[in-house]
Structures are given as structure tokens and as C-alpha cells.
Design an enzyme around this catalytic site. Sequence first.
Site: not given
Length: 177
Positions: A15, A40, A42, A59, A127-128
Amino acid sequence: FDYKPAPLHVSDNGHTETVPYPPGSLMHVGSATYELQQVHFHRPSEELIDGKSFAMVAHLVHKDAEGRLAVVAVLSEEGARNPALAEVFGHFPAQPGKEEAPAGARFDAAALLPSSTAYFTFEGSLTTPPCSEGVTWFVLRTPVTASAEQMEAFARHYAHNARPAQPLGGRTIRASG
């Protein structure tokens, strides 16, 4: 922020690209202390400021002693090369499910932070999946830059891995002083 440099490990979880962080790097907010768990990325940002999206976001996921999560969002816009991202983005695993741990390479999460750490804060969710509620968010108001080449390096792995911004749903957004 009381972050320490750490040996670099980069994992591709299918992801996003994730940098797990060893114990010992802390964030203090009022009387609360959170330990940095991982960083991580995005693309594009999952957060908006005054309706504006940003090219990317990092994040920084933290957890306190009771297991409560706090996430710091560091927004990125295209501009100058970002030295803090260079080491991470230069060691993305070749495929999902793999990890890179280059000998001698180090990563300092503090170097990701902008010079001003003024922020917006609100209660939200991950958010995941499983999109768990009860997460305290700190969206830093000042973006950092990343070069077009750095953005493209991430996009080769994840061109679009962001959840759309969610409606406020009655939540209050507060700003630091």
C-alpha cells in the site's frame, strides 16, 4: 519532538513504503508522550489546508503507553530536493512484501520536519483499513519540499495511494498558537 537517528529499514507493504522506527524517539504534546512507531508516505496528501491538496505527505505514526495513536502529517510540495527523503527514496524495495536494510544507512525523522511545527489538530481515524477511530492528528501547517525526481521515484511504486479527504462530520479542528 525528541527523535533519534536510526538504522534505515524500508518495507513495501503493498500500500505504501514504510520506515519502521526503533524505540526511543518521542513526541511530547502537553502532558502526553508518544513514541514514534513508523513513517509512511501517501501521494497525493490525504489532508487539505484551506481546501488545498499537496503533492505528497509523510505520516509519522506514534503510540502512547496506553496504546492511543497520534499521527503527524508532514505535507510536501514540489520544489527543492529533500535530503531527509533522499536516503529512504533511494532504497525502496523492488516489490511489495520486501524490505531493504542497507548496511550503514541511517534515517532521522527529525530531518523531515519543517522549521515551524505549528499545526492543526483534530480527532480522526487511520486512513488505511481498518480505518480505526480515536486517532489524534497533527497536520503541520508549513509544508516541506521534495524534488520532481523524488516525487517520481515514489510515483513509480505508488502513483496514487491516498484516501480522499473526509468530511468533517462535526469534528472540530484546532490550531496551535
